[in-house]
Design a protein around this motif. Structure first.
Motif, short mmCIF file in Angstrom:
data_model
loop_
_atom_site.label_atom_id
_atom_site.label_comp_id
_atom_site.label_asym_id
_atom_site.label_seq_id
_atom_site.Cartn_x
_atom_site.Cartn_y
_atom_site.Cartn_z
N PHE A 95 39.44 25.79 -30.94
CA PHE A 95 40.66 25.48 -30.19
C PHE A 95 40.46 24.33 -29.20
CE2 PHE A 95 41.83 29.42 -32.06
CZ PHE A 95 43.22 29.40 -32.15
N ALA A 97 41.06 21.30 -29.21
CA ALA A 97 41.78 20.26 -29.95
C ALA A 97 41.67 18.90 -29.29
CB ALA A 97 43.26 20.66 -30.09
N SER A 135 51.39 29.54 -30.87
CA SER A 135 50.91 29.10 -29.55
C SER A 135 50.76 30.32 -28.65
CB SER A 135 51.90 28.12 -28.91
OG SER A 135 53.12 28.78 -28.61
N THR A 151 42.04 35.73 -24.95
CA THR A 151 42.19 34.35 -25.39
C THR A 151 41.37 33.37 -24.56
OG1 THR A 151 44.16 34.13 -23.98
CG2 THR A 151 44.51 34.76 -26.29
N LYS A 211 42.83 34.50 -30.03
CA LYS A 211 42.89 33.29 -30.84
C LYS A 211 42.09 33.51 -32.12
CE LYS A 211 43.13 30.15 -26.86
NZ LYS A 211 42.39 29.10 -26.09
N SER A 213 39.53 32.58 -33.47
CA SER A 213 38.28 31.87 -33.20
C SER A 213 37.29 31.98 -34.34
CB SER A 213 37.65 32.40 -31.91
OG SER A 213 38.52 32.23 -30.82
N ARG A 237 45.02 28.29 -35.34
CA ARG A 237 44.22 27.16 -34.90
C ARG A 237 45.02 25.86 -34.92
NH1 ARG A 237 38.30 27.79 -37.84
NH2 ARG A 237 37.73 29.77 -36.85
N PRO A 238 44.66 24.94 -34.04
CA PRO A 238 45.28 23.60 -34.10
C PRO A 238 44.75 22.85 -35.31
CG PRO A 238 43.57 23.65 -32.43
CD PRO A 238 43.73 25.06 -32.90
#
Length: 257
Positions: A95, A97, A135, A151, A211, A213, A237-238
């Motif tokens: 994450f 990004a 998000s 998170t 997230k 991850s 994920r982005p």
């Protein structure tokens, strides 16, 4: 998301950056980054690991270590032009990004080879009740009751308006406002399934938020949630910038390097 490469002035910990040309600049902070650094150093490769400096007591990898930001894309590009590493490996968190985007732009600008080491995301199995969010803000709108928020310390503010009880677990205290009913749990993984089961039972958790991850370090909460029949909201994920070569394991990264 705050730009990790502009987090704070750089400094050196756990070693000194060599005056000669490093073989690899490793953008790290993850377990995979530390594993890769150890393997490269063992092979005699000069490695400079760069950590964003967001944790008060980070786990330092083998080799030379640089802590703090480069100063955005231009600062990273200037560092690459000065030190001319043979390659850059972006092994930051899935994450991170901003760091991944900046690394791609700086490497393109300087003609530096870039490799993205990113562990696979988690895959739902039989009995899992997973709901996906795009998000943190979307995730906050999907939950109610007693929420177990895992998170990380960044982005906790997205959940500040939740009216119920929120268990906030992270390594360092968040700087964002906490929900009114927050219970702050400062802890660093890995966590066991038994520990997660006990925690969720003790606090009567209704939903887990995390997230995607990936990895084993924090996957025990997913197993515990499945055993207790608790739903999990996962933030997607982005995306990775176009044209970046991605590998999923340290072994693949070593083969490419």
């Amino acid at each position: 998301m705050t730009d990790p490469v502009a987090a704070r002035p750089s400094e050196v910990r756990g070693g000194s950056v060599r005056r000669g040309r490093p073989g690899v600049l490793l953008l790290g902070g993850t377990g995979e980054a530390r594993e890769l650094a150890a393997a490269l150093v063992a092979d005699g490769v000069d490695v400079v690991s760069s950590l964003a400096g967001r944790l008060a007591d980070p786990r330092l990898p083998d080799g030379d270590v640089r802590v703090g930001g480069f100063g955005g894309v231009e600062g990273l590009a200037a560092w690459l032009r000065e030190h001319r590493p043979g390659a850059v490996v972006d092994a930051t968190h899935p994450f991170a990004a901003g760091m991944t985007a900046n690394a791609a732009r700086a490497c393109t600008a300087t003609g530096t080879r870039l490799l993205r080491l990113q562990r696979p995301g988690w895959t739902a199995g039989p009995g899992d009740d997973w709901r996906w969010a795009d998000s943190l803000a979307d995730a906050a709108g999907m939950v109610h009751g007693t929420v177990f928020l895992t998170t990380g310390r960044q982005g906790v503010g997205a959940f500040a308006g939740l009216p119920g009880r929120v268990l906030v677990r992270c390594v360092d205290p968040p700087t964002d406002p906490l929900p009114a009913g927050a219970v702050l749990l400062l802890a660093r993984g890995p966590f066991t399934v038994d520990d997660e089961l006990a925690l969720m039972r003790e606090h009567a958790v209704d939903v887990v938020v995390t997230k995607d991850s990936g990895g084993h370090m924090t996957a025990a909460k997913l197993v515990a949630a499945r055993e207790l029949g608790i739903p999990v909201v996962l933030v997607r994920r982005p995306p990775i910038p176009d044209g970046v070569l991605v590998v999923a394991s340290v072994q693949e990264a070593l083969a490419c390097l």
